[in-house]
Scaffold this active site. Sequence first.
Site, short mmCIF file in Angstrom:
data_model
loop_
_atom_site.label_atom_id
_atom_site.label_comp_id
_atom_site.label_asym_id
_atom_site.label_seq_id
_atom_site.Cartn_x
_atom_site.Cartn_y
_atom_site.Cartn_z
N HIS B 121 0.99 -1.24 -0.11
CA HIS B 121 -0.05 -0.10 -0.03
C HIS B 121 0.76 1.19 -0.03
CE1 HIS B 121 -3.42 2.53 1.31
NE2 HIS B 121 -2.62 3.16 1.89
N GLU B 122 1.87 1.27 1.07
CA GLU B 122 2.67 2.47 1.04
C GLU B 122 3.61 2.83 -0.27
OE1 GLU B 122 0.78 3.26 4.29
OE2 GLU B 122 2.01 4.55 3.16
#
Lengths: 95, 539
Positions: B121-122
Site C-alpha cells: 500500500h505505502e
Amino acid sequence: RSNERSSVSEDMMYNYLMQFDYLPKSDLETGALRTEEQLIDAISKLQEFGNIPVTGKIDSATAKLIQLPRCGVGDNKHAYNFSPDNLDHGPRKRR
Amino acid sequence: YVLQGAKWDKTDLTWSLVNQSMADADKIRTMVSRALRVWETNSKLTFREVYSDQADIQVLFARRDHGDGYKFDGPGQVLAHAFYPGVGRGGDAHFDAEETWEFDASNDDSRGTNFLNVALHELGHSLGLGHSSDSNAVMFPWYQNNEVDGKLPDDDRIGIQELYGAKEKVWGPYRPVTTTSTTTTTTMRTLTYYPQQRPTYPNHYPNYYPNYYPRERDREREREQERERERERERERERERERERERERQRKRQHEERERERERERERQRDRERERERNREPLTTTSTTRAPTTRSTTAATRRTPATHPTHRPYNYPTVHRHNKPHKPRKPKPDNCMTSYDAISMIRRELFIFRGQFLWRIGAKGLYNGYPTETRRHWAALPEDFNKVDAVYENQQRQIVFFIGRQYYVFDSVTLAPGYPQPLTSLGLPPTLTHVDAAFVWGYNNRTYLTSGTLYWRIDDNTGKVELDYPRDMSFWAGVGYNIDAAFQYTNGKTYFFKNLGYWEFNDALIKVAHARPKLSSRRWMQCARSVNDVDEEQR
C-alpha cells in the site's frame, strides 16, 4: 455498541477528520469552528469512503471505523463544499 | 483509484532500507522486494535495491515525531505513511516502529500486522497513487490482510498502468490469452506473464502459463530461485561498489574540508595584517562612535522570549568590540537584484537583511546611505557572521536575531543578558541547523518559526515551541518549502519571500493570495520596473 460510540468524542472525530483531509488542516492553526452542517458533511464523506452506511452521525459503525488500523496519508483532497462565505479549500467544486 | 498528480519521470527506480542494522532488516528487504515486484509485474516500472541516501525511495522505520511533521501514534491506528513522488523525501515510505509487524506473509493477524500488505500500500503512494474507496483495492486506506502475492486488484492495476503504462508483452511463439474459468463466477484470469523470459516448456501448449503445470512449476521455481540467488549476488556486489564509492566520497570531502580550513586561516592571517596596518595609519575618516547606551536596569528583569537565566548558560567567549569602522569584507548587495535573508518591521520601520548588510525603509522610503553593515546597529552580533537567517520583533518589542544554531535577543541595540543561546533552548531539535523565517502571524498574533519543510509555533508563556509541533509547511498553502524570510507588514498582512519574489498570504483562505510570486524589489525597495519586467498588476 453504545460504549464504542461513547468512546469516540466529538473532539476525536474532529481531529480524525482533519488528520485525513475531510476537514481543512488549517483548523489546527486557526481553530476555525465548523457549522453542524459542515461536520455532518465531512462525516458523511468519511462513511462513504469507508463503505459504511452514510448517516452523517457518529454512530457505532463510524466509531468502529475510526479506530481501525490504517495508512497515515490523507484520503485525498475532497473539495470542501463549504458555502462561499466560508473557507474555500480547493479550486474544484463539489462533485 | 486516485492519481495524486505527482509521478516519477522515469521507470527505473532505486530504493534503500535506511535501518540496515535493525533485527529484521533482511526480512524487511525481502518483503519490500516482493511488494515492489507486484508493482513491477503490473507496469513498466523496474526497481533496484541500493544502500544509499540518494535512492529514490527510502524505506524507514521510525517512531512518534521523526522529523517530517507527521508524527506516528504508537501501536494501532496509523501504521505507516508515505510521500508522493518527488525530490528530497518524495517517494519515501515510513513505517511505525512501534507496531507489531509480522514479516512472514501470513493471514493470521493475531501474530501482528502483515508487513507485506502495508508495504504494498505505502509503495503505491510512493509511485503516485492516492487512496481508493474500493474496499478490495490495495490502496483502500484501512488495513486489510489480503493475499496479494503476484496478483493486483483491477482498481490498483489500472491506476498504476495509467501512470506508467503496462509491461510490454514480449510475444514468443506462444500467445497467452485471457480465459474464463469454468467455476460458477466467470473470472478473467489476469496475465501473470514473465516477459523477461520466454516460456520454455516441453509441450509447447499455446496458452501456457508458466506457473500453471505443477511439475513444470517446480522446475520453474528452482530456476527462479537460482536467478534470485544470482540477483542477490549481483546486489551484494553492487552494494560493495556503492560502499567503495561512499568511502571515496568521504575521503574527498575530508580533503576539501582541510583545504577550506587552510583558506580560512590564510584569510584570518590577512585580516590580522590589515588590522595591524590600520592601527599604524592615522585615522583619516570620521569614525562613527556609538552613543554610549545605559544598560537599562530593567533589561535583566524584563521577560525574554525564552528561558532567561541571569548567568550565561553557555561559556561563550566575551567579545571585545572596537569602535572602528569595519571594512566590509564583501561587496554591498544590489537592492534591486537580490533575495532577502531576513525581513522584519522594527519600531515601525522596515528592515531588510542580506549578507552582512541591511536596508532601512521608513515612511519616506529607503534611507540614504543604506545598505549599511548590520553590525553598525547591532554591534554585539558575531564579527564573522555570514548572514542573518531570520529576525523578528517579539511581543516585548525586543529584536530577536537567528544566526545558524544560535539566537540573539536585543533590547533595542543592546544584547540582553544571557544571550546568545542555542536554538535548542527554544525547544527546537538539536539537529536543526538554522531557522529560515520568524514572524508573528497577523491572523492570531502568534509567533512562528520555519525551517526547510517544517514550522513551529512559539508558546508566548513559556517562550518555547509548542508541543504538538513541528508541522509540515504545506499548511501555508502555496508558499512551499525552504523559504528565505517572512514578516507581518504594517497592513497586518503576512508576506513570504523566496529568491527574488514574495507572496502575500490570504489569512481568510489560509493560502497565498496569488499563486505566482511578485517581484520583491519593486514592492519593497521601490525599484523602477526594468523594460523586460512584466507588471504584475497589469498581468
